[in-house]
Design a protein around this motif. Structure first.
Motif, PDB file in Angstrom:
ATOM      1  N   LEU A 137       0.809  -1.288   0.167  1.00 54.37           N
ATOM      2  CA  LEU A 137      -0.262  -0.038  -0.134  1.00 54.37           C
ATOM      3  C   LEU A 137       0.800   1.376  -0.031  1.00 54.37           C
ATOM      4  CD1 LEU A 137      -2.765  -1.010   2.362  1.00 54.37           C
ATOM      5  CD2 LEU A 137      -3.057  -0.820  -0.024  1.00 54.37           C
ATOM      6  N   ARG A 138       2.013   1.210   0.634  1.00 60.09           N
ATOM      7  CA  ARG A 138       2.793   2.156   0.818  1.00 60.09           C
ATOM      8  C   ARG A 138       3.430   2.551  -0.514  1.00 60.09           C
ATOM      9  NH1 ARG A 138       5.833   1.808   6.902  1.00 60.09           N
ATOM     10  NH2 ARG A 138       3.844   2.740   7.831  1.00 60.09           N
ATOM     11  N   ARG A 139       3.875   1.493  -0.989  1.00 63.15           N
ATOM     12  CA  ARG A 139       4.480   1.724  -2.615  1.00 63.15           C
ATOM     13  C   ARG A 139       3.482   2.365  -3.508  1.00 63.15           C
ATOM     14  NH1 ARG A 139       7.238  -3.108  -1.374  1.00 63.15           N
ATOM     15  NH2 ARG A 139       5.752  -4.506  -1.964  1.00 63.15           N
ATOM     16  N   GLU A 140       2.348   1.697  -3.610  1.00 66.22           N
ATOM     17  CA  GLU A 140       1.149   2.163  -4.330  1.00 66.22           C
ATOM     18  C   GLU A 140       0.881   3.670  -4.112  1.00 66.22           C
ATOM     19  OE1 GLU A 140      -0.728   0.912  -7.020  1.00 66.22           O
ATOM     20  OE2 GLU A 140       0.749  -0.886  -6.704  1.00 66.22           O
ATOM     21  N   LYS A 141       0.963   4.165  -2.784  1.00 66.39           N
ATOM     22  CA  LYS A 141       0.585   5.484  -2.673  1.00 66.39           C
ATOM     23  C   LYS A 141       1.750   6.329  -3.034  1.00 66.39           C
ATOM     24  CE  LYS A 141       0.930   8.436   1.521  1.00 66.39           C
ATOM     25  NZ  LYS A 141       1.313   8.783   2.838  1.00 66.39           N
ATOM     26  N   GLN A 142       3.043   5.833  -2.981  1.00 63.82           N
ATOM     27  CA  GLN A 142       4.054   6.467  -3.558  1.00 63.82           C
ATOM     28  C   GLN A 142       4.049   6.807  -5.051  1.00 63.82           C
ATOM     29  OE1 GLN A 142       7.837   5.106  -2.515  1.00 63.82           O
ATOM     30  NE2 GLN A 142       8.789   7.061  -2.923  1.00 63.82           N
ATOM     31  N   SER A 143       3.650   5.468  -5.982  1.00 60.41           N
ATOM     32  CA  SER A 143       3.694   5.633  -7.194  1.00 60.41           C
ATOM     33  C   SER A 143       2.560   6.639  -7.554  1.00 60.41           C
ATOM     34  CB  SER A 143       3.238   4.449  -7.956  1.00 60.41           C
ATOM     35  OG  SER A 143       2.300   3.652  -7.667  1.00 60.41           O
ATOM     36  N   LEU A 144       1.367   6.597  -6.747  1.00 61.15           N
ATOM     37  CA  LEU A 144      -0.047   7.520  -7.061  1.00 61.15           C
ATOM     38  C   LEU A 144       0.672   9.057  -6.964  1.00 61.15           C
ATOM     39  CD1 LEU A 144      -2.931   5.320  -5.909  1.00 61.15           C
ATOM     40  CD2 LEU A 144      -2.129   5.821  -8.218  1.00 61.15           C
ATOM     41  N   SER A 145       1.114   9.230  -5.872  1.00 63.05           N
ATOM     42  CA  SER A 145       1.724  10.452  -5.539  1.00 63.05           C
ATOM     43  C   SER A 145       2.354  10.919  -6.695  1.00 63.05           C
ATOM     44  CB  SER A 145       2.603  10.210  -4.084  1.00 63.05           C
ATOM     45  OG  SER A 145       1.554  10.051  -3.002  1.00 63.05           O
ATOM     46  N   SER A 146       3.386  10.146  -7.269  1.00 62.95           N
ATOM     47  CA  SER A 146       4.357  10.751  -8.079  1.00 62.95           C
ATOM     48  C   SER A 146       3.336  11.227  -9.487  1.00 62.95           C
ATOM     49  CB  SER A 146       5.346   9.757  -8.728  1.00 62.95           C
ATOM     50  OG  SER A 146       4.695   8.620  -9.250  1.00 62.95           O
ATOM     51  N   LEU A 147       2.271  10.451  -9.629  1.00 60.75           N
ATOM     52  CA  LEU A 147       1.580  10.832 -10.716  1.00 60.75           C
ATOM     53  C   LEU A 147       0.487  11.825 -10.602  1.00 60.75           C
ATOM     54  CD1 LEU A 147       0.397   7.238 -12.017  1.00 60.75           C
ATOM     55  CD2 LEU A 147       2.068   8.634 -12.908  1.00 60.75           C
ATOM     56  N   LEU A 148       0.080  12.064  -9.208  1.00 62.20           N
ATOM     57  CA  LEU A 148      -0.861  13.121  -9.071  1.00 62.20           C
ATOM     58  C   LEU A 148      -0.250  13.665  -7.571  1.00 62.20           C
ATOM     59  CD1 LEU A 148      -4.382  10.933  -9.327  1.00 62.20           C
ATOM     60  CD2 LEU A 148      -3.346  12.588 -10.774  1.00 62.20           C
ATOM     61  N   PRO A 149       0.623  14.501  -7.650  1.00 61.33           N
ATOM     62  CA  PRO A 149       1.102  14.940  -6.572  1.00 61.33           C
ATOM     63  C   PRO A 149       0.059  15.948  -5.699  1.00 61.33           C
ATOM     64  CG  PRO A 149       1.737  16.252  -8.530  1.00 61.33           C
ATOM     65  CD  PRO A 149       1.280  15.196  -8.892  1.00 61.33           C
ATOM     66  N   ALA A 150      -0.994  16.360  -6.291  1.00 60.16           N
ATOM     67  CA  ALA A 150      -1.865  17.077  -5.449  1.00 60.16           C
ATOM     68  C   ALA A 150      -3.104  16.077  -4.777  1.00 60.16           C
ATOM     69  CB  ALA A 150      -2.537  18.000  -6.189  1.00 60.16           C
ATOM     70  N   ALA A 151      -2.761  14.877  -5.080  1.00 57.70           N
ATOM     71  CA  ALA A 151      -3.895  14.017  -4.193  1.00 57.70           C
ATOM     72  C   ALA A 151      -3.777  13.874  -2.876  1.00 57.70           C
ATOM     73  CB  ALA A 151      -3.671  12.665  -4.875  1.00 57.70           C
ATOM     74  N   PRO A 152      -4.900  13.944  -1.991  1.00 55.47           N
ATOM     75  CA  PRO A 152      -4.813  13.954  -0.479  1.00 55.47           C
ATOM     76  C   PRO A 152      -4.198  12.546  -0.144  1.00 55.47           C
ATOM     77  CG  PRO A 152      -7.057  13.719  -1.330  1.00 55.47           C
ATOM     78  CD  PRO A 152      -6.165  13.790  -2.421  1.00 55.47           C
ATOM     79  N   SER A 153      -3.664  12.490   0.914  1.00 54.03           N
ATOM     80  CA  SER A 153      -3.041  11.372   1.563  1.00 54.03           C
ATOM     81  C   SER A 153      -3.849  10.811   2.739  1.00 54.03           C
ATOM     82  CB  SER A 153      -1.609  11.674   2.098  1.00 54.03           C
ATOM     83  OG  SER A 153      -0.952  10.607   2.740  1.00 54.03           O
ATOM     84  N   SER A 154      -4.151   9.598   2.803  1.00 50.12           N
ATOM     85  CA  SER A 154      -4.926   8.739   3.692  1.00 50.12           C
ATOM     86  C   SER A 154      -4.224   7.684   4.133  1.00 50.12           C
ATOM     87  CB  SER A 154      -6.345   8.611   3.406  1.00 50.12           C
ATOM     88  OG  SER A 154      -6.447   7.802   2.397  1.00 50.12           O
ATOM     89  N   LEU A 155      -3.488   6.954   3.536  1.00 44.63           N
ATOM     90  CA  LEU A 155      -2.518   5.791   3.960  1.00 44.63           C
ATOM     91  C   LEU A 155      -1.268   6.140   4.762  1.00 44.63           C
ATOM     92  CD1 LEU A 155      -2.557   4.056   0.319  1.00 44.63           C
ATOM     93  CD2 LEU A 155      -4.019   3.499   2.497  1.00 44.63           C
ATOM     94  N   PRO A 156      -1.088   5.314   5.703  1.00 45.32           N
ATOM     95  CA  PRO A 156       0.110   5.247   6.613  1.00 45.32           C
ATOM     96  C   PRO A 156       1.244   5.062   5.794  1.00 45.32           C
ATOM     97  CG  PRO A 156      -0.940   3.198   6.827  1.00 45.32           C
ATOM     98  CD  PRO A 156      -1.550   3.939   6.008  1.00 45.32           C
TER      99      PRO A 156
END
Length: 74
Positions: free
Chosen positions: A55-74
Motif C-alpha cells: 500500500l505504501r508503494r502504491e501510495k508513492q507511485s500514485l503520489s508521483s502521478l498526482l502530486p496534489a492527491a490527498p493522503s490517507s494511507l500510513p
C-alpha cells in the motif's frame, strides 16, 4: 469489556505504539490498533506487513502521478 481488561488493552496499545515510533514505522495509533486486532483474529502478521508495504508503494507511485492527491494511507 471489564475495566481491568480495557486498561490492559490500552496499556498494550500504548507500548506497541511507543515501539512503533521508536522503529519509525510511520503507523498511526488507529492503524496500529487495526493491525493488532487483525493479528488477534489470526491473520498472518507477515502477510499484513507485506500488505502495508505494498500500500505504501502504491501510495508513492500514485503520489508521483498526482502530486496534489490527498493522503490517507500510513
Amino acid at each position: 469489556m471489564d475495566p481491568e481488561a480495557a486498561r490492559t488493552a490500552r496499556e498494550s496499545l500504548d507500548l506497541a505504539f511507543h515501539m512503533s515510533n521508536i522503529l519509525d514505522t510511520g503507523l498511526d495509533r488507529h492503524t496500529l490498533s487495526v493491525l493488532i486486532a487483525l493479528c488477534d483474529l489470526g491473520v498472518n502478521p507477515e502477510a499484513l506487513a507485506a500488505v502495508v508495504k505494498e500500500l505504501r508503494r502504491e501510495k508513492q507511485s500514485l503520489s508521483s502521478l498526482l502530486p496534489a492527491a490527498p493522503s490517507s494511507l500510513p
